[in-house]
Scaffold this motif. Structure first.
Motif, PDB file in Angstrom:
ATOM      1  N   LEU B  71      -0.934 -57.443  -5.476  1.00 35.29           N
ATOM      2  CA  LEU B  71      -0.035 -56.595  -6.264  1.00 35.29           C
ATOM      3  C   LEU B  71      -0.256 -55.113  -5.971  1.00 35.29           C
ATOM      4  O   LEU B  71       0.699 -54.338  -5.931  1.00 35.29           O
ATOM      5  CB  LEU B  71      -0.174 -56.898  -7.757  1.00 35.29           C
ATOM      6  CG  LEU B  71       0.420 -58.241  -8.198  1.00 35.29           C
ATOM      7  CD1 LEU B  71       0.397 -58.361  -9.720  1.00 35.29           C
ATOM      8  CD2 LEU B  71       1.856 -58.420  -7.704  1.00 35.29           C
ATOM      9  N   ARG B  72      -1.509 -54.727  -5.777  1.00 34.14           N
ATOM     10  CA  ARG B  72      -1.772 -53.323  -5.453  1.00 34.14           C
ATOM     11  C   ARG B  72      -1.008 -52.934  -4.183  1.00 34.14           C
ATOM     12  O   ARG B  72      -0.362 -51.890  -4.121  1.00 34.14           O
ATOM     13  CB  ARG B  72      -3.279 -53.075  -5.288  1.00 34.14           C
ATOM     14  CG  ARG B  72      -3.628 -51.583  -5.196  1.00 34.14           C
ATOM     15  CD  ARG B  72      -5.134 -51.344  -5.174  1.00 34.14           C
ATOM     16  NE  ARG B  72      -5.787 -51.947  -6.338  1.00 34.14           N
ATOM     17  CZ  ARG B  72      -6.688 -52.924  -6.278  1.00 34.14           C
ATOM     18  NH1 ARG B  72      -7.066 -53.394  -5.099  1.00 34.14           N
ATOM     19  NH2 ARG B  72      -7.218 -53.412  -7.372  1.00 34.14           N
ATOM     20  N   TYR B  73      -1.077 -53.835  -3.208  1.00 34.39           N
ATOM     21  CA  TYR B  73      -0.395 -53.588  -1.937  1.00 34.39           C
ATOM     22  C   TYR B  73       1.128 -53.556  -2.117  1.00 34.39           C
ATOM     23  O   TYR B  73       1.812 -52.643  -1.651  1.00 34.39           O
ATOM     24  CB  TYR B  73      -0.798 -54.673  -0.930  1.00 34.39           C
ATOM     25  CG  TYR B  73      -0.207 -54.477   0.448  1.00 34.39           C
ATOM     26  CD1 TYR B  73      -0.851 -53.670   1.382  1.00 34.39           C
ATOM     27  CD2 TYR B  73       0.992 -55.091   0.806  1.00 34.39           C
ATOM     28  CE1 TYR B  73      -0.305 -53.481   2.650  1.00 34.39           C
ATOM     29  CE2 TYR B  73       1.539 -54.905   2.069  1.00 34.39           C
ATOM     30  CZ  TYR B  73       0.890 -54.104   2.982  1.00 34.39           C
ATOM     31  OH  TYR B  73       1.430 -53.910   4.226  1.00 34.39           O
ATOM     32  N   CYS B  74       1.655 -54.554  -2.838  1.00 33.61           N
ATOM     33  CA  CYS B  74       3.108 -54.639  -3.041  1.00 33.61           C
ATOM     34  C   CYS B  74       3.621 -53.427  -3.818  1.00 33.61           C
ATOM     35  O   CYS B  74       4.710 -52.914  -3.547  1.00 33.61           O
ATOM     36  CB  CYS B  74       3.466 -55.921  -3.795  1.00 33.61           C
ATOM     37  SG  CYS B  74       3.229 -57.406  -2.809  1.00 33.61           S
ATOM     38  N   TYR B  75       2.808 -52.993  -4.772  1.00 34.90           N
ATOM     39  CA  TYR B  75       3.201 -51.842  -5.582  1.00 34.90           C
ATOM     40  C   TYR B  75       3.313 -50.600  -4.700  1.00 34.90           C
ATOM     41  O   TYR B  75       4.293 -49.849  -4.766  1.00 34.90           O
ATOM     42  CB  TYR B  75       2.161 -51.634  -6.679  1.00 34.90           C
ATOM     43  CG  TYR B  75       2.549 -50.606  -7.703  1.00 34.90           C
ATOM     44  CD1 TYR B  75       3.523 -50.887  -8.666  1.00 34.90           C
ATOM     45  CD2 TYR B  75       1.929 -49.355  -7.729  1.00 34.90           C
ATOM     46  CE1 TYR B  75       3.877 -49.954  -9.615  1.00 34.90           C
ATOM     47  CE2 TYR B  75       2.275 -48.416  -8.689  1.00 34.90           C
ATOM     48  CZ  TYR B  75       3.252 -48.722  -9.628  1.00 34.90           C
ATOM     49  OH  TYR B  75       3.604 -47.797 -10.574  1.00 34.90           O
ATOM     50  N   GLU B  76       2.315 -50.415  -3.854  1.00 31.21           N
ATOM     51  CA  GLU B  76       2.336 -49.254  -2.955  1.00 31.21           C
ATOM     52  C   GLU B  76       3.494 -49.337  -1.961  1.00 31.21           C
ATOM     53  O   GLU B  76       4.164 -48.344  -1.675  1.00 31.21           O
ATOM     54  CB  GLU B  76       1.006 -49.150  -2.196  1.00 31.21           C
ATOM     55  CG  GLU B  76      -0.075 -48.481  -3.024  1.00 31.21           C
ATOM     56  CD  GLU B  76      -1.459 -48.661  -2.414  1.00 31.21           C
ATOM     57  OE1 GLU B  76      -1.541 -48.927  -1.197  1.00 31.21           O
ATOM     58  OE2 GLU B  76      -2.446 -48.545  -3.172  1.00 31.21           O
ATOM     59  N   ARG B  77       3.723 -50.524  -1.456  1.00 28.58           N
ATOM     60  CA  ARG B  77       4.754 -50.729  -0.431  1.00 28.58           C
ATOM     61  C   ARG B  77       6.147 -50.926  -1.023  1.00 28.58           C
ATOM     62  O   ARG B  77       7.122 -51.036  -0.288  1.00 28.58           O
ATOM     63  CB  ARG B  77       4.382 -51.966   0.396  1.00 28.58           C
ATOM     64  CG  ARG B  77       3.409 -51.691   1.520  1.00 28.58           C
ATOM     65  CD  ARG B  77       4.131 -51.170   2.760  1.00 28.58           C
ATOM     66  NE  ARG B  77       4.984 -52.225   3.325  1.00 28.58           N
ATOM     67  CZ  ARG B  77       6.279 -52.062   3.632  1.00 28.58           C
ATOM     68  NH1 ARG B  77       6.879 -50.898   3.393  1.00 28.58           N
ATOM     69  NH2 ARG B  77       6.971 -53.067   4.153  1.00 28.58           N
ATOM     70  N   LEU B 185      -1.688 -56.454 -13.663  1.00 28.95           N
ATOM     71  CA  LEU B 185      -0.497 -55.636 -13.874  1.00 28.95           C
ATOM     72  C   LEU B 185       0.187 -55.324 -12.545  1.00 28.95           C
ATOM     73  O   LEU B 185      -0.360 -55.581 -11.462  1.00 28.95           O
ATOM     74  CB  LEU B 185      -0.877 -54.345 -14.599  1.00 28.95           C
ATOM     75  CG  LEU B 185      -1.577 -54.543 -15.950  1.00 28.95           C
ATOM     76  CD1 LEU B 185      -1.885 -53.193 -16.595  1.00 28.95           C
ATOM     77  CD2 LEU B 185      -0.733 -55.390 -16.893  1.00 28.95           C
ATOM     78  N   ALA B 186       1.363 -54.742 -12.647  1.00 24.46           N
ATOM     79  CA  ALA B 186       2.176 -54.482 -11.453  1.00 24.46           C
ATOM     80  C   ALA B 186       1.425 -53.650 -10.406  1.00 24.46           C
ATOM     81  O   ALA B 186       1.571 -53.876  -9.202  1.00 24.46           O
ATOM     82  CB  ALA B 186       3.467 -53.772 -11.855  1.00 24.46           C
TER      83      ALA B 186
END
Lengths: 409, 409
Positions: B71-77, B185-186
Motif C-alpha cells: 500500500l505504501r508503494y501504491c499510495y506513492e505511485r 491504511l491507504a
C-alpha cells in the motif's frame, strides 16, 4: 480536590462570556439560562468531588433544535462547551475544567417511542437510566445496561462514555445495543442517525464514533436502543473456589450450561471478603479460596488497604484478566487524599496493565484525569488518528476541551 | 453482466501498471504476484457473475508487513487497489471495476491464538469462516456468525462488510463481537487495534470505522473476535400461523420463554411455500397462514415470481419490518437478466423501503451496485461526513475506488 493546575493544564484562548451572549441564550431558551453561582455549584464539581471547574453559565435545552442553536452560536463565538448528563462520571469528564459553558441534558427527558415487538426504545438523551428501566419494566422489558449511578445518570451520558455495567456479559455492549443516535456537531449541524434497525449496512457506521467519545465530537441528543425482555426469574449462586484456576473453570462450566442467559460472573478474594465482613458486618456464607493480597504491600508502597489484588485475577496462560467481562475495579483507601500517593500508585498500575495488554479504562473513559495516560492502552498511531478525527469534527476544539485526548501539539 | 458503463462510471486518473511496478512487487513477495490473465479471470468477476473488472495483477501477501509495503508503494505511485477476500459479495464490492490491483487475503490464513476461557480468537484476515468454525468446534466453541458463503468467505471480508447472517439474533452483530482489528491504511501505515478486551474505553473506538467500510478506508489484516461456546443442543420448531400478527405474537412469546438463547426466527409466506414445494419437491408439514403475494403483480410490474411479499412482513403499528432480526431477502426471478427490469424494480423497492425507514442494504453493503442509492437510507449530512472520513483516511482515493459512497464532486 483536583484543579486544572493538577496536570499543568492552561486555559485555551476561547472567548469569555459577554452580556450579549447571555442575552442570545436567554432569547433561545427563556428561563433556562442559569447564572446564579450557588445554583451552578453542584454542576461545577464531579460526583467524587475530585475535580472542580468554574463555569458561570449552564444552559438547559429541551430540544435538538435548541442544542443546534447553542452550538452554532458557540462555534461562531469560539465559546467552549461542556456537555453534561447526570454528572456521575468518575474521571472528571462531566464537569468544566475552566469556565466552559455547561450544556445540560437534564430537560431532554422525553421518551419518543417504544415498540413492544422489537424491544426498540427511542428517547431523548437526558432520560435517567432508572426511569427508563421503570418505564420498560411496566411493559415486560428492561434496559440492556445497569449500573450503580442509574438513579442519576442520563442515557446520553451512558452512550457518550460507552458505559458497561452489570448486564454486559448477557446483553453485550452499547456498541451492539445502540441502534441509532441523533447528534449535534460542534458547528451546530444535526446528524440524524436515529435508525431503529438491527441490521443496516449502508455506509460507515457514524454513530459508533460518538459512542464513547465523551462529548468531544458532538452532543448526543437522542438514542435508539434495543431492550431485552425482562427475565422471568433471576437466580444467584454464591460459590467458594479453592484457587483462581477454579474460578475460571467454574466460569467456563457456567457458560456451557447456561449459554447467553448467564448475566454476570463476579469474584472476590479473601481480603475483599474480610473487608466486607469488617465494614459491612456481613459474614461469608462459604469458606474457600481468598488468599488475599500479596505483591502490593510487599513492594512497600504507601497503600493502606487494597480491596482487590489483581495479581490473583490474572491468568498467566491467556495473559488476560478474566472473570466474566474481564473488568476489574481497583479501590484504594488511605487516611486522606494525597497527590504524592496517587503519583506513586497510578504509573505502577498503568504500567502493569499495559504490560499485560489490558485497558487502563475498561469502563469509565479517560475524561480529564486519565487523558495523559492513553498511551498505556493505545499505540501512538491510534492516538494521532483520534486527534485527526477530533480536528476534523471540531476544528476549534470547543467541545469538552482538555478531555480524553492528550493535546495534539 | 454489469460493467463500469452500467452506471456511467469513468476510470479515475490512477497510474497504470509499469514493468518496474511488477518488479517491485515481485521483490516484496516472490512467486505471489499473479499476472496470468487466465489465472486472474475468476478474481475479476463476482460470485453472481454480475460485475466484471479487468485487473491485470493480483498480489497475495502473507503478512501485515507485506500489505504495508504494497500500500505504501501504491499510495506513492497512485495505483488503485481492490482488497479481496473470498469474493462472495453480492453487490460488486469485491471485484475491480477497472484495472485496480487485486490485493487478496487468501494466503493470510493463520490462526494467531485462541483462549478457551474467554472464547477470544485472534486470526489473520484471510481465514475462511468455515475453517475457523471447524477449528473452534474441536474445542467446544463456534464462530458468532454463520452465513451461506461460509465455505469461501474470509473473516476479513465478513468484518469489512459487517456480515450479519444466521446467528445475529443470538450472538449480536460483529460490532459487538469483534474486539479488535489490525488495519493497514491507504498510505501503508499499520494501525494496531488488535486488543482482546471485552471492555475498553480509552479513546475513540477506531476499529468500528473499519467494520463495514468495504475496504474503502483500510485493509483489515487481522481480527480479534469473541466466540461463544457451542450449544449443547439445537432445537428447531416449524410452526403454522394464521396471520402475520400471529407471527409477531409467536416471536414475542418465544423470546420471553427462551431469552437470549433463541438463535433465529424466520418466516415464509404461502407463495414461498408453494415455490419450495414446486421447485425443491418438499412439502409443507403444516397448513396455515401463507396468503401469498398481492401488491406487486397487481401493480402490473414485469415480475414473474416474487419469492417473498414484503407487504406481508410489515407491521403497521411499529412501522417496521419485523421477524427475528428484521432482515428480508427479496428474490426476484425473470426469464433472463434485463437492465430495464432492474431499472423498473429497484427504485420501487428502495422508495418503499425508505418510506418505512428501512435500510436498502441490511447485510450486503453497498459495493458497486448500490452506491448511488445510499441516500434512500442515509441523510445527505451523513453521506457528506462519510465522504470527509474517506478523504481524510484515503486522500488519493486508491482503496476500493468507485465503491460504497457516491462520488463527492
Amino acid at each position: 480536590m483536583l484543579t486544572s493546575e493538577r496536570y499543568g493544564v492552561r486555559r485555551l484562548p476561547f472567548s469569555s462570556l459577554s452580556d450579549s451572549d447571555l442575552a442570545f441564550f436567554e432569547g433561545v431558551m427563556p428561563g433556562r439560562v442559569i447564572t446564579n453561582p450557588e445554583e451552578l455549584k453542584p454542576f461545577n464539581v464531579d460526583w467524587l468531588k475530585s475535580v472542580r471547574g468554574c463555569s458561570k453559565l449552564m444552559l438547559k435545552p429541551q430540544t435538538t433544535a435548541e442544542v443546534s442553536q447553542v452550538l452554532r452560536y458557540c462555534y461562531e463565538r469560539n465559546l467552549a462547551v461542556n456537555p453534561q448528563g447526570g454528572n456521575t462520571g468518575l474521571v472528571g469528564g462531566s464537569v468544566p475544567v475552566f469556565d466552559e459553558i455547561i450544556l445540560s441534558t437534564v430537560l431532554m427527558n422525553r421518551i419518543i417511542s417504544f415498540d413492544k415487538v422489537s424491544g426498540i426504545l427511542v428517547c431523548q438523551a437526558g432520560c435517567v437510566l432508572e426511569k427508563l428501566n421503570e418505564y420498560l419494566e411496566e411493559q415486560g422489558f428492561i434496559m440492556p445496561l445497569d449500573l450503580g449511578a442509574k438513579g442519576s445518570c442520563h442515557i446520553g451520558g451512558n452512550v457518550a462514555t460507552n458505559a458497561g455495567g452489570l448486564r454486559l456479559l448477557r446483553y453485550g455492549s452499547l456498541r451492539g445495543t445502540v441502534l441509532g443516535l441523533e447528534v449535534v456537531l460542534a458547528d451546530g449541524s444535526a446528524l440524524d442517525c436515529l435508525a431503529s434497525l438491527r441490521k443496516d449496512n449502508t455506509g460507515y457506521d457514524l454513530k459508533q464514533l460518538f459512542i464513547g467519545s465523551e462529548g468531544t465530537l458532538g452532543v448526543i441528543t437522542a438514542v435508539s436502543i434495543l431492550c431485552p425482555q425482562k427475565p422471568k426469574a433471576v437466580n444467584l449462586a454464591f460459590l467458594g473456589c479453592q484457587s483462581f484456576a477454579k474460578v475460571l473453570e467454574t466460569f467456563t462450566t457456567c457458560r456451557a450450561m447456561l449459554g447467553e442467559i448467564l448475566s454476570a460472573y463476579e469474584f472476590m478474594d479473601e481480603k475483599c471478603m474480610e473487608l466486607v465482613e469488617k465494614h459491612l458486618k456481613l459474614s461469608s456464607p462459604v469458606a474457600a479460596f481468598y488468599d488475599g493480597m500479596t505483591g502490593w504491600v510487599d513492594e512497600g508502597r504507601a497503600v493502606d488497604i487494597v480491596y482487590l489484588d489483581f495479581s490473583k485475577a490474572f491468568d498467566p496462560v491467556s495473559n488476560n484478566i478474566l472473570t466474566g467481562d474481564g473488568n476489574l475495579h481497583l479501590n484504594i483507601t488511605a487516611e486522606s487524599y494525597s497527590h504524592s500517593l496517587l503519583d506513586a500508585i497510578e504509573p505502577f498500575v498503568y504500567e502493569w496493565t499495559a504490560r499485560h495488554n489490558g485497558s487502563i479504562s475498561a469502563e469509565h473513559g479517560l475524561g480529564f484525569k486519565k487523558k495523559q495516560f492513553i498511551q498505556y492502552s493505545k499505540p501512538s498511531e491510534a492516538v494521532l488518528l483520534m486527534q485527526r478525527f477530533k480536528a476534523m469534527l471540531d476544528p476549534k476544539g470547543i467541545l469538552n476541551p482538555y478531555k480524553m485526548l492528550p493535546s495534539s501539539s
